[in-house]
Write a protein that holds these residues in place. Structure first.
Motif, PDB file in Angstrom:
ATOM      1  N   GLU A  79      -7.548  -5.088  -5.036  1.00 35.61           N
ATOM      2  CA  GLU A  79      -6.488  -4.624  -5.937  1.00 35.61           C
ATOM      3  C   GLU A  79      -5.849  -5.788  -6.689  1.00 35.61           C
ATOM      4  N   CYS A  87       0.891   2.352   5.893  1.00 36.09           N
ATOM      5  CA  CYS A  87       0.571   0.939   6.120  1.00 36.09           C
ATOM      6  C   CYS A  87       1.791   0.195   6.653  1.00 36.09           C
ATOM      7  N   VAL A 147      -3.196  -3.018   6.651  1.00 38.73           N
ATOM      8  CA  VAL A 147      -3.900  -2.626   5.424  1.00 38.73           C
ATOM      9  C   VAL A 147      -5.315  -2.159   5.750  1.00 38.73           C
ATOM     10  N   LYS A 188       0.838  -1.212   0.000  1.00 39.53           N
ATOM     11  CA  LYS A 188       0.000   0.000   0.000  1.00 39.53           C
ATOM     12  C   LYS A 188       0.869   1.256   0.000  1.00 39.53           C
ATOM     13  N   HIS A 233      -0.264  -8.605  -3.593  1.00 37.59           N
ATOM     14  CA  HIS A 233      -1.489  -8.904  -2.864  1.00 37.59           C
ATOM     15  C   HIS A 233      -1.826 -10.386  -2.949  1.00 37.59           C
ATOM     16  N   THR A 272      -6.423   1.819   5.492  1.00 38.68           N
ATOM     17  CA  THR A 272      -7.505   2.147   4.556  1.00 38.68           C
ATOM     18  C   THR A 272      -8.631   2.883   5.262  1.00 38.68           C
TER      19      THR A 272
END
Length: 748
Positions: free
Chosen positions: A387, A149, A426, A145, A392, A430
């Motif tokens: 994403e 993060c 994460v 990210k 990821h 966010t």
């Protein structure tokens, strides 16, 4: 002029932001590292600089051999003071990374004229590496990210109890540096995949080699990285970057890992490593596929592809079958099967199932070690799915595999914790980005001047209704959500500090309890008995105990042991279990056969210590029953109702066993008549004190926790030891007077 002035002002602001953001990130990361190290020093402050647990004592002994005798003698070290009479080729049956790391630090510090004891280096190594783990976690999370993060993930990793449990001061185990290497290897792997540089792939292979030298859990990396590559290939994401990264990593990692004596040729001969080799071959085929595709026509390529795939699949299966059946590729080990089937170890390998760390975790243990983070794991995984870049995909695979294996074995919460910390970071970052986004004024500036509506509203109206722009600009939900997040994060910090201080900072050799007045009382019975052994027994005295205490006896008492925590010889351990489970008449020949001088047991009935030998006794029975099923039968130790009783209702087999007699011999003396009680099993003590004939009490610790018995030598005149003991007590054997020939019994 006005627009150009605004543009230049924004550029100046952005440059200023870059100027102060970098030092701020460094400062925050430095504070995280300091906090990570300091939070693990409770045991040193509260107790002293001492090695914890059981396995670290062998690692400490091995480190002293390395420092005192040199690296060559360390690799060829034969430990004759363990596994008597077999001994152990210690240098070739351990992972030397931990010892070599401590040895290098010791040599460097002495080269710099810093006089430090090797014990202090071993005690403080885990806290020092925890700071490096936080830094490695930061670099891995920022690839997913952003820097925020990464900083959150580093902060979570620095204080999460799931990792702290294995990295407090004194925890000189392989995991002390292994988790640092795990996260560093993964961070470099993601870097290699994103850049496609062979340099980062080679660095990943070298760190993998370091991991192989440090911990047997390197197999997790061995299979995680190939699984990541395989999933990317299935997703159609093959690129030259992926090829370069994996090829450079695998070749260097494979060749270097085979240089570790304990590993040897396992990377090319065992089933646990075949997935990495198979994916390596698959990557080469993908590269060849793309190369050939550019040389021939599409129709010719289809025909060639079908023929090649058929021949390849058939050849692969045939080769795998031949190599496996001929023994070139070793089959799956029992320890590997136990990771996939929780009941496998209980049935086939009870020595593995007897370890508490190998039991499946409960929800309470997961919450205890991860607290808030465990609920944020699925949120972070969901955001990774949104994403779904290559990095990821890696975290998603890590989460799935780590969660499964953690559910099989509570010990593997340790490997799940880094993934949980990253996923939680994460999710939290966010959430913060969403609720601390651009202000309404910034949005109005971005809208053209003709469309912007400038209305003046009161503070209360703005607080309640916010603006009509897209986004969360209402102050009330912002304050509520961010306040809740801050509250839960503070609770997490408080929980982590409390768990680290009270649950994970107490050495197993020194126990503590809280008295009625709130003061602490320390119970130092283990070191008391080990000190007595070292001072009052010959240097070559052989001490028999259950395998849990072998490393501590060899490390602190410096005496020869029959079994220890290495558990490489199941038959030898079963022999000790058989001696403990048998009656004195059957156990004494075994003791004499193995030249046993002393027997050490742990009895927790007086203090309420639940991890004593009577609670482990069933595992001794089960392990020995696996070798001698006709002599040791588990059901004979249970009552007809299936109860495990140690009071007067205990079965005759239980009452006559050597372990039972040694545990309860003389225990009634600590209580008033008729009030003896076993606080560990919540049962009354046997009304009749067990009598010992072939062994005698040598020493018992202050709080009656550790007991030491001496094995008697055979009688000089060849008499039975039981009859000798009865004779010395004044209980002579009654001899019937022979009847005379002329005497006849009177008949009625």
């Amino acid at each position: 002029m006005g627009e150009s002035a605004k543009t230049s002002t924004k550029k100046v602001v952005n440059s200023h932001e870059k100027d102060w953001k970098i030092p701020l990130k460094i400062l925050i990361l430095f504070c995280i590292v300091v906090t990570s190290v300091c939070s693990r020093l409770f045991s040193v402050i509260r107790y002293e600089s001492i090695i914890h647990e059981f396995d670290p004592w062998f690692n400490f002994r091995a480190t002293k051999v390395l420092v005192e005798q040199g690296f060559y003698n360390f690799l060829n070290w034969f430990d004759e003071r363990s596994w008597y009479p077999l001994g152990r080729v210690a240098g070739g049956t351990l992972y030397p990374g931990l010892m070599v790391t401590s040895g290098i630090i010791y040599k460097v510090m002495h080269f710099l004229k810093i006089n430090v004891d090797i014990r202090d280096i071993c005690v403080l190594l885990a806290p020092a590496f925890s700071g490096l783990t936080a830094i490695a976690t930061y670099y891995l999370a920022r690839e997913l990210k952003n820097d925020a993060c990464g900083l959150l993930a580093a902060a979570f990793m620095g204080i999460a109890p799931g990792y702290t449990s294995r990295s407090v001061a004194g925890s000189y185990d392989n995991e002390a540096i292994a988790i640092t290497l795990l996260m560093s290897t993964f961070a470099l792997w993601i870097k290699a995949v994103k850049t496609g540089a062979s340099f980062w792939g080679a660095c990943t292979g070298l760190l993998y080699f370091y991991m192989v030298t440090a911990w047997g859990g390197y197999v997790f990396i061995t299979n995680m990285i190939p699984l990541h590559v395989f999933v990317l290939l299935l997703m159609g994401r093959y690129t030259s970057k992926l090829y370069i990264a994996y090829t450079s990593y695998y070749v260097i990692g494979l060749l270097s890992s085979m240089q570790v004596p304990f590993v040897g040729f396992q990377p090319v001969s065992t089933s646990e490593h075949m997935s990495a080799m198979g994916v390596f071959g698959l990557v080469q085929l993908f590269a060849f596929y793309h190369y050939v595709k550019g040389l021939v026509s599409s129709q010719q390529f289809r025909v060639l592809l079908r023929l090649a795939l058929g021949a390849l699949v058939a050849g692969a299966f045939a080769g795998l079958f031949v190599l496996s059946s001929s023994g070139v590729i070793a089959p799956w080990t029992g320890r590997f099967y136990s990771l996939w089937d929780t009941n496998y170890a209980k049935i086939h390998i009870p020595i593995i199932a007897s370890v508490s760390e190998h039991q499946p975790p409960t929800w309470s243990s997961l919450f205890f070690d991860l607290q808030l983070l465990i609920w944020l794991l699925p949120v972070g995984v969901y955001l990774c799915f949104k994403e779904l870049r290559n990095e990821h995909v890696f975290i998603i695979i890590y989460a799935v595999m780590g969660t499964y294996f953690c559910g099989v074995m509570v010990r593997l919460i340790l490997t799940l914790t880094p993934c949980v910390c990253i996923a939680a970071a994460v999710a939290i970052s966010t959430l913060i980005d969403t609720y601390v986004g651009p202000d309404a004024e910034d949005t109005e500036e971005s809208v053209p001047s003709g469309k912007a509506t400038k209305t003046r509203r009161g503070v209360f109206q703005y607080f309640v209704s916010g603006t009509s722009d897209i986004g969360i600009y209402n102050m009330l939900p912002r304050i509520m959500v961010l306040g809740s997040v801050a509250y839960f994060l503070i609770l997490f910090v408080y929980h982590s500090s409390w768990v680290t201080s009270n649950a994970y900072s107490s050495p197993t050799v020194v126990l503590s309890t809280v008295l009625n007045d709130g003061s602490l009382m320390y119970i130092d019975d283990f070191r008391e008995v080990y000190d007595w052994l070292r001072r009052n027994t010959p240097n070559d005295a052989k001490v028999m105990s259950w395998w849990d205490y072998g490393y501590q006896i060899a490390g602190m008492a410096d005496r020869v042991t029959l079994v220890d925590n290495n558990t490489w010889n199941n038959t030898h351990i079963a022999t000790v279990g058989k001696a403990m489970s048998s009656n004195e008449e059957a156990a004494y020949p075994l003791l004499r056969k193995h030249d046993v001088d002393y027997i050490l047991i742990i009895y927790g009935g007086t203090l309420g210590f639940s991890s004593d030998d009577m609670n482990k006794f069933l595992w001794m029975i089960r392990i020995s029953q696996g070798i001698w099923p006709d002599e040791i039968i588990e059901r004979n130790f249970f009552t007809p109702n299936g109860e495990y009783r140690t009071d007067d209702a205990a079965t005759p087999t239980m009452r006559e066993s050597l372990m039972y007699k040694m545990s309860y011999h003389g225990a009634w003396k600590l209580f008033p008549p008729g009030q003896g009680f076993d606080r560990s099993r919540n049962q009354r003590l046997p009304s009749k004190d067990p009598q010992l004939y072939t062994i005698e009490e040598a020493f018992t610790s202050m709080h009656h926790l550790v007991r030491l018995y001496k094995v008697k030598k055979p009688d000089t005149f060849g008499r039975d030891l039981k009859q000798v003991a009865l004779f010395e007590e004044g209980k002579r054997k009654k001899i019937r007077r022979p009847t005379k020939m002329n005497e006849r019994p009177i008949r009625a």
